[in-house]
Design an enzyme around this catalytic site. Structure first.
Site, PDB file in Angstrom:
ATOM      1  CE1 TYR A  94      -3.969   2.122   0.499  1.00  0.00           C
ATOM      2  CE2 TYR A  94      -2.711   3.181   2.227  1.00  0.00           C
ATOM      3  CZ  TYR A  94      -3.809   3.162   1.394  1.00  0.00           C
ATOM      4  OH  TYR A  94      -4.734   4.174   1.435  1.00  0.00           O
TER       5      TYR A  94
HETATM    6  N1  LIG Z   1     -10.449   5.793   4.023  1.00  0.00           N
HETATM    7  C1  LIG Z   1      -9.243   6.179   4.404  1.00  0.00           C
HETATM    8  O1  LIG Z   1      -8.949   6.311   5.625  1.00  0.00           O
HETATM    9  C2  LIG Z   1      -8.199   6.504   3.351  1.00  0.00           C
HETATM   10  C3  LIG Z   1      -7.041   7.198   3.773  1.00  0.00           C
HETATM   11  C4  LIG Z   1      -6.085   7.512   2.828  1.00  0.00           C
HETATM   12  C5  LIG Z   1      -6.259   7.168   1.502  1.00  0.00           C
HETATM   13  N2  LIG Z   1      -7.399   6.488   1.116  1.00  0.00           N
HETATM   14  C6  LIG Z   1      -7.541   6.176  -0.318  1.00  0.00           C
HETATM   15  O2  LIG Z   1      -8.720   6.786  -0.792  1.00  0.00           O
HETATM   16  C7  LIG Z   1      -9.210   6.088  -1.939  1.00  0.00           C
HETATM   17  C8  LIG Z   1     -10.704   5.862  -1.785  1.00  0.00           C
HETATM   18  O3  LIG Z   1     -10.884   5.002  -0.690  1.00  0.00           O
HETATM   19  P1  LIG Z   1     -12.211   4.934   0.199  1.00  0.00           P
HETATM   20  O4  LIG Z   1     -11.792   5.225   1.569  1.00  0.00           O
HETATM   21  O5  LIG Z   1     -13.307   5.688  -0.430  1.00  0.00           O
HETATM   22  O6  LIG Z   1     -12.440   3.360   0.125  1.00  0.00           O
HETATM   23  P2  LIG Z   1     -13.655   2.455  -0.405  1.00  0.00           P
HETATM   24  O7  LIG Z   1     -13.220   1.060  -0.154  1.00  0.00           O
HETATM   25  O8  LIG Z   1     -14.926   2.938   0.158  1.00  0.00           O
HETATM   26  O9  LIG Z   1     -13.650   2.766  -1.973  1.00  0.00           O
HETATM   27  C9  LIG Z   1     -12.701   2.245  -2.864  1.00  0.00           C
HETATM   28  C10 LIG Z   1     -13.453   1.779  -4.101  1.00  0.00           C
HETATM   29  O10 LIG Z   1     -12.504   1.291  -5.078  1.00  0.00           O
HETATM   30  C11 LIG Z   1     -13.135   0.228  -5.755  1.00  0.00           C
HETATM   31  N3  LIG Z   1     -12.170  -0.659  -6.394  1.00  0.00           N
HETATM   32  C12 LIG Z   1     -11.190  -1.366  -5.778  1.00  0.00           C
HETATM   33  N4  LIG Z   1     -10.551  -2.121  -6.684  1.00  0.00           N
HETATM   34  C13 LIG Z   1     -11.140  -1.894  -7.896  1.00  0.00           C
HETATM   35  C14 LIG Z   1     -10.918  -2.382  -9.194  1.00  0.00           C
HETATM   36  N5  LIG Z   1      -9.967  -3.280  -9.458  1.00  0.00           N
HETATM   37  N6  LIG Z   1     -11.711  -1.937 -10.198  1.00  0.00           N
HETATM   38  C15 LIG Z   1     -12.707  -1.031  -9.943  1.00  0.00           C
HETATM   39  N7  LIG Z   1     -12.952  -0.533  -8.723  1.00  0.00           N
HETATM   40  C16 LIG Z   1     -12.170  -0.961  -7.707  1.00  0.00           C
HETATM   41  C17 LIG Z   1     -13.891  -0.525  -4.658  1.00  0.00           C
HETATM   42  O11 LIG Z   1     -14.903  -1.364  -5.194  1.00  0.00           O
HETATM   43  C18 LIG Z   1     -14.428   0.603  -3.807  1.00  0.00           C
HETATM   44  O12 LIG Z   1     -15.745   0.947  -4.149  1.00  0.00           O
HETATM   45  C19 LIG Z   1      -8.384   4.815  -2.030  1.00  0.00           C
HETATM   46  O13 LIG Z   1      -7.439   4.961  -3.074  1.00  0.00           O
HETATM   47  C20 LIG Z   1      -7.708   4.721  -0.661  1.00  0.00           C
HETATM   48  O14 LIG Z   1      -6.491   4.062  -0.720  1.00  0.00           O
HETATM   49  C21 LIG Z   1      -8.359   6.151   2.020  1.00  0.00           C
END
Ligand SMILES: NC(=O)c1ccc[n+]([C@@H]2O[C@H](COP(=O)([O-])OP(=O)(O)OC[C@H]3O[C@@H](n4cnc5c(N)ncnc54)[C@H](O)[C@@H]3O)[C@@H](O)[C@H]2O)c1
Length: 253
Positions: free
Chosen positions: A158
């Site tokens: 990650y």
């Molecule tokens: N939530 C946190 O605390 C946090 C913190 C820092 C960064 N992020 C980043 O923010 C971004 C959004 O995350 P989130 O928190 O909304 O998570 P989430 O899990 O709610 O959303 C991520 C989405 O990506 C989709 N996805 C994953 N693999 C896929 C693929 N191969 N093809 C199509 N869709 C795919 C999933 O189905 C999901 O709906 C991510 O890149 C995550 O790494 C999140």
């Protein structure tokens, strides 16, 4: 909390990860501001996006599939005769399976790299010629603050994939500046979305919030606000930055 208002009428956008927390919020915010959005995710379309009507077209599929990505983004352009924005939001954080690089299964390492990094390469390659044809545009790529520091419980695939997202964003910013295409990354801190399902009690959420200088966990709307600003004309002189949106958490390190 009042949200800033933007005018994205007559603009079109592609948002990935739209079935999850941040992608859904960014899609809804862009649609509310008048944009026509193509929303991509491997999951089924959330009800909120169905309710947005014609402003949101949903393309369900796997972002690792170059053919699917190319087709979905091309269709977004063809529908409106232009493409203005790309928001690369989709990503995975696999607690338990993604560990120290010294012990992670290499198949897990490869899969995380493919989803978190290569999918953004595929969307950027598909979108760039269409942004150029439109005469310019903007991209945002969602990274994390996590790659900027160490962690006693590492998730190295990650961390490395998200560091590469920022590197990719800066390189695109340099390469595409002459075409009027901006590229920036957002580095969120802890954000309450389905990805953080582990924060499943008030007590845990309270502990996380307490550790953040601004004393709350981030929301998907906080990230949508950052994304809309960076995509908007209000950020027209900003390219190649990594915008930290973390309630001050990095100040603690
Ligand atoms: N939530 C946190 O605390 C946090 C913190 C820092 C960064 N992020 C980043 O923010 C971004 C959004 O995350 P989130 O928190 O909304 O998570 P989430 O899990 O709610 O959303 C991520 C989405 O990506 C989709 N996805 C994953 N693999 C896929 C693929 N191969 N093809 C199509 N869709 C795919 C999933 O189905 C999901 O709906 C991510 O890149 C995550 O790494 C999140």
């Amino acid at each position: 909390m009042p949200t800033p208002s933007y005018d994205f009428r007559n603009r079109t956008a592609v948002v990935t990860g739209a079935g999850g927390g941040m992608g859904e919020a960014i899609t809804l915010a862009l649609a509310k501001a008048g944009a026509a959005v193509t929303a991509i995710d491997v999951k089924a379309c959330p009800d909120s996006l169905k309710a947005a009507g014609a402003a949101v077209q949903y393309a369900q599929g796997d972002l690792r599939d170059a053919g699917f990505v190319e087709k979905a983004i091309r269709a977004a352009y063809d529908r409106h005769g232009r493409l203005d924005y790309l928001a690369n939001v989709a990503g995975v954080l696999w607690f338990g399976r993604d560990k120290s690089l010294l012990e992670t299964e290499l198949s897990v390492w490869d899969e995380v790299m493919e989803i978190n990094l290569k999918s953004m390469v595929l969307t950027s390659r598909a979108a760039t010629p269409l942004l150029r044809k439109t005469g310019g545009g903007a991209m945002v790529h969602v990274s994390t603050i996590q790659w900027m520091r160490g962690d006693p419980q590492p998730q190295d695939a990650y961390q490395a994939s998200k560091a590469a997202v920022c590197a990719m964003s800066r390189s695109l910013a340099m390469q595409l500046a002459a075409d009027g295409i901006r590229s920036n990354s957002i580095c969120p801190g802890p954000t309450l979305t389905p990805l953080q399902a582990r924060w499943n009690t008030e007590q845990i959420r309270g502990q996380v919030a307490d550790y953040v200088p601004l004393k709350r966990i981030g929301t998907a709307d906080d990230m949508a606000n950052a994304a809309l600003f960076l995509l908007s004309d209000g950020a027209s002189y900003i390219t190649g930055i990594d915008l930290v949106v973390d309630g001050g958490l990095l100040l603690r390190v």
